[in-house]
Design an enzyme around this catalytic site. Structure first.
Site, PDB file in Angstrom:
ATOM      1  CG  ASP A  17      -3.490   6.229   0.082  1.00 47.65           C
ATOM      2  OD1 ASP A  17      -4.659   6.811   0.234  1.00 47.65           O
ATOM      3  OD2 ASP A  17      -2.572   6.783  -0.736  1.00 47.65           O
ATOM      4  CG  ASP A  19      -6.459   9.504  -4.435  1.00 45.54           C
ATOM      5  OD1 ASP A  19      -6.818  10.369  -5.354  1.00 45.54           O
ATOM      6  OD2 ASP A  19      -7.227   8.880  -3.997  1.00 45.54           O
TER       7      ASP A  19
END
Length: 216
Positions: A17, A19
């Site tokens: 991922d 963020d």
């Protein structure tokens, strides 16, 4: 921590991922600060990451608050983004081992793209914000990178790289990462929300991405 092809042959593909995993911030919140909606957006983001809201629906709701922000915001936000401690070290160490690296982001190509190039990442997928007359319209273009799309990217990149799923690693912090965490040969919760820590096979609690290397 684990066994089988991942240990014997090493990882062939790691997907993470962006963020709050690859980087310290939530990009949409940095943009929302310019729109005067950061508090509202952050509250929705937190609920989505805990798994309380449908991600795609919550993203559209948050992006709608960004209407009217000048597109120059992308350069401003990119200058503010800070890679998480150990990000470059993890990516470099994986490349030395012959492992490919991909990122899947609920954030935006306009920020993720340059970041990917800077860090030497091999694959990426992110959302695209619609811009008209130099300002954000408050809409997302095309498909949304949600939980299901992250799984599709993991599978597609593994196939493209000739890597078996047993030799894939997925790293994330939010509920929308649980699909790929469950699908990968090794799923890792990185400084994650409780719902992710509970379901992920492995967990890293120190905020240094190099710690992921110790799991395999």
């Amino acid at each position: 921590m684990t066994s089988g092809p991942l240990v014997e042959e090493g990882p062939g593909l790691l997907v993470m991922d962006v963020d709050s995993t690859l980087i310290e911030q939530e990009v949409i919140e940095l943009i929302a600060e310019r729109a005067g909606t950061r508090e509202q957006v952050a509250a929705v983001t937190a609920r989505a990451m805990r798994g309380e809201l449908d991600f795609a629906q919550s993203l559209r709701e948050r992006v709608a608050t960004l209407a009217g922000v000048p597109e120059t915001v992308f350069a401003e936000v990119l200058a503010e983004v800070r890679p998480t401690t150990g990000a470059s070290g993890l990516i470099d160490a994986l490349h030395v081992r012959g492992c490919r690296v991909g990122v899947v982001s609920g954030g935006f190509t306009e920020v993720v793209g340059p970041l990917v190039e800077r860090l030497g990442i091999d694959h990426y997928a992110a959302n695209e914000l619609e811009v008209a007359d130099g300002v954000l319209t408050g809409r997302v273009l095309g498909r949304i990178v949600d939980r299901e799309e992250k799984v599709r990217c993991l599978e597609a990149w593994a196939a493209a790289d000739g890597v078996s799923m047993e030799r894939t690693v997925a790293v994330g912090d939010g509920a929308n990462d649980l699909g790929m965490i469950g699908r990968a040969g090794l799923g890792v919760a990185f400084c994650a929300k409780p719902v992710v820590v509970e379901q992920a096979p492995a967990s890293v609690r120190v905020r240094d991405l190099r710690a992921v290397l110790e799991l395999f």
